[in-house]
Design an enzyme around this catalytic site. Sequence first.
Site, PDB file in Angstrom:
ATOM      1  N   GLU A  69       0.815  -1.221   0.000  1.00 28.78           N
ATOM      2  CA  GLU A  69       0.000   0.000   0.000  1.00 28.78           C
ATOM      3  C   GLU A  69       0.842   1.261   0.000  1.00 28.78           C
ATOM      4  OE1 GLU A  69      -3.069   0.583   2.738  1.00 28.78           O
ATOM      5  OE2 GLU A  69      -4.333  -0.937   1.823  1.00 28.78           O
ATOM      6  N   ARG A  74      13.580   6.477   5.408  1.00 28.91           N
ATOM      7  CA  ARG A  74      14.258   7.577   6.101  1.00 28.91           C
ATOM      8  C   ARG A  74      15.707   7.184   6.404  1.00 28.91           C
ATOM      9  NH1 ARG A  74      16.266   5.122   9.629  1.00 28.91           N
ATOM     10  NH2 ARG A  74      15.503   4.395  11.630  1.00 28.91           N
ATOM     11  N   LYS A  76      18.569   7.926   9.216  1.00 32.76           N
ATOM     12  CA  LYS A  76      18.703   8.458  10.576  1.00 32.76           C
ATOM     13  C   LYS A  76      19.592   9.700  10.529  1.00 32.76           C
ATOM     14  CE  LYS A  76      18.984   5.740  14.862  1.00 32.76           C
ATOM     15  NZ  LYS A  76      17.614   5.287  14.824  1.00 32.76           N
ATOM     16  N   SER A  80      20.884  11.683  15.795  1.00 33.54           N
ATOM     17  CA  SER A  80      20.292  10.474  16.391  1.00 33.54           C
ATOM     18  C   SER A  80      21.258   9.303  16.324  1.00 33.54           C
ATOM     19  CB  SER A  80      19.001  10.016  15.713  1.00 33.54           C
ATOM     20  OG  SER A  80      18.316  11.030  15.136  1.00 33.54           O
ATOM     21  N   LYS A 143       4.948  -7.107  20.968  1.00 37.10           N
ATOM     22  CA  LYS A 143       5.625  -6.564  22.147  1.00 37.10           C
ATOM     23  C   LYS A 143       4.594  -6.415  23.272  1.00 37.10           C
ATOM     24  CE  LYS A 143       9.613  -4.230  20.317  1.00 37.10           C
ATOM     25  NZ  LYS A 143      10.470  -3.041  20.383  1.00 37.10           N
ATOM     26  N   GLU A 170      17.169  -1.507   7.557  1.00 34.53           N
ATOM     27  CA  GLU A 170      16.068  -2.047   8.363  1.00 34.53           C
ATOM     28  C   GLU A 170      14.766  -1.916   7.576  1.00 34.53           C
ATOM     29  OE1 GLU A 170      14.965  -1.590  12.906  1.00 34.53           O
ATOM     30  OE2 GLU A 170      14.038   0.038  11.789  1.00 34.53           O
ATOM     31  N   ALA A 182       0.725   1.943  15.539  1.00 38.24           N
ATOM     32  CA  ALA A 182       2.107   2.311  15.870  1.00 38.24           C
ATOM     33  C   ALA A 182       2.303   3.825  15.793  1.00 38.24           C
ATOM     34  CB  ALA A 182       3.088   1.602  14.937  1.00 38.24           C
TER      35      ALA A 182
HETATM   36  P1  GTP Z   1      15.746   0.293  18.666  1.00 42.68           P
HETATM   37  O1  GTP Z   1      16.894   0.475  19.585  1.00 42.68           O
HETATM   38  O2  GTP Z   1      14.579   1.194  18.944  1.00 42.68           O
HETATM   39  O3  GTP Z   1      16.152   0.348  17.225  1.00 42.68           O
HETATM   40  O4  GTP Z   1      15.207  -1.154  18.940  1.00 42.68           O
HETATM   41  P2  GTP Z   1      15.843  -2.525  18.526  1.00 42.68           P
HETATM   42  O5  GTP Z   1      17.149  -2.331  17.870  1.00 42.68           O
HETATM   43  O6  GTP Z   1      15.749  -3.453  19.675  1.00 42.68           O
HETATM   44  O7  GTP Z   1      14.877  -3.009  17.363  1.00 42.68           O
HETATM   45  P3  GTP Z   1      13.313  -3.234  17.347  1.00 42.68           P
HETATM   46  O8  GTP Z   1      13.129  -4.190  16.220  1.00 42.68           O
HETATM   47  O9  GTP Z   1      12.719  -3.591  18.650  1.00 42.68           O
HETATM   48  O10 GTP Z   1      12.720  -1.797  16.957  1.00 42.68           O
HETATM   49  C1  GTP Z   1      13.168  -1.103  15.870  1.00 42.68           C
HETATM   50  C2  GTP Z   1      12.179  -0.031  15.432  1.00 42.68           C
HETATM   51  O11 GTP Z   1      10.848  -0.533  15.412  1.00 42.68           O
HETATM   52  C3  GTP Z   1      12.073   1.180  16.303  1.00 42.68           C
HETATM   53  O12 GTP Z   1      13.095   2.101  16.020  1.00 42.68           O
HETATM   54  C4  GTP Z   1      10.685   1.709  15.949  1.00 42.68           C
HETATM   55  O13 GTP Z   1      10.701   2.347  14.672  1.00 42.68           O
HETATM   56  C5  GTP Z   1       9.909   0.433  15.787  1.00 42.68           C
HETATM   57  N1  GTP Z   1       9.298   0.023  17.059  1.00 42.68           N
HETATM   58  C6  GTP Z   1       9.733  -0.944  17.872  1.00 42.68           C
HETATM   59  N2  GTP Z   1       8.942  -1.058  18.956  1.00 42.68           N
HETATM   60  C7  GTP Z   1       7.976  -0.132  18.831  1.00 42.68           C
HETATM   61  C8  GTP Z   1       6.851   0.255  19.639  1.00 42.68           C
HETATM   62  O14 GTP Z   1       6.588  -0.286  20.708  1.00 42.68           O
HETATM   63  N3  GTP Z   1       6.069   1.260  19.168  1.00 42.68           N
HETATM   64  C9  GTP Z   1       6.307   1.886  17.983  1.00 42.68           C
HETATM   65  N4  GTP Z   1       5.485   2.869  17.623  1.00 42.68           N
HETATM   66  N5  GTP Z   1       7.362   1.555  17.212  1.00 42.68           N
HETATM   67  C10 GTP Z   1       8.188   0.572  17.620  1.00 42.68           C
HETATM   68 MG    MG Z   2      15.852   0.834  15.550  1.00 44.74          MG
END
Ligand code: GTP
Ligand code: MG
Length: 234
Positions: A69, A74, A76, A80, A143, A170, A182
């Site tokens: 869809e 992006r 970083k 950041s 989660k 990613e 989300a």
């Molecule tokens: P980060 O340190 O945040 O990158 O987490 P990680 O390396 O453990 O990876 P993970 O796969 O858990 O999450 C990567 C990305 O998924 C985040 O940067 C968010 O974009 C998205 N994400 C993960 N968990 C959540 C959540 O609970 N809510 C939302 N809105 N986005 C999430």
């Molecule tokens: Mg991440």
Amino acid sequence: MIEADQLIPRPVRRELRANPFERGAELGTAVGDLSAFMMTYKFGLDEVLTKVGILREEFTFTHDVNPIEHVKSRLKSPASIAEKVLRKGYGLQPESIRRHLLDIAGVRITCSFISDVYRVADMLTRQQDVKVIRTRDYIRDPKPNGYQSLHLILEIPVFLSDRVELVPVEVQIRTAAMDFWAGLEHKINYKYHGDIPAGLMEELQEAATVAGNLDRKMERLRTELGQRDVVERR
Ligand code: GTP
Ligand code: MG
């Protein structure tokens, strides 16, 4: 001629000039180096976006339906990147960043149906030049807050003038309902600085369940529709 700098999105470019890793003074990388560093990630992003674009177009052409869809991407921002790598306790050297930050380049794909999420993931990961570094299936195992999405870290070769760089990208693939959830959770989380009040958290978890139920219902309806099509065509 296009300057390498111009390939990098304007906000990132601005930050590179104004604030080259302000939060990590010792990084001390020249802006030029940092631009080159960011550029390979930008190329990795381009490679994945091309792949997704081809799948999308070809699918529409041969099947008249499209499992994808929306696609968003992006890079970083340098600030950041510095913030995250320091928070995780690693050094700011380019090698350290390369090794520890796998989400500098990010692509988000939104699908209508859960089965399409896995279908798109399959189509991408089956490709010869794509290596899957990590898969996290938060659809199978949401989660605790209710977050659902399929996360892949892909490694893509980027062919530069004098070398090949393997760039991690990613890829987050989820349904429109998961994406809707989300997006809201992200805003709420931002507002409360990550400390969401218990009542609101419960409501968010409930909303995630509702979104999941909607996704499963839509999937069943689509399957049923497909079966009816087959019966009617007989
Ligand atoms: P980060 O340190 O945040 O990158 O987490 P990680 O390396 O453990 O990876 P993970 O796969 O858990 O999450 C990567 C990305 O998924 C985040 O940067 C968010 O974009 C998205 N994400 C993960 N968990 C959540 C959540 O609970 N809510 C939302 N809105 N986005 C999430
Ligand atoms: Mg991440």
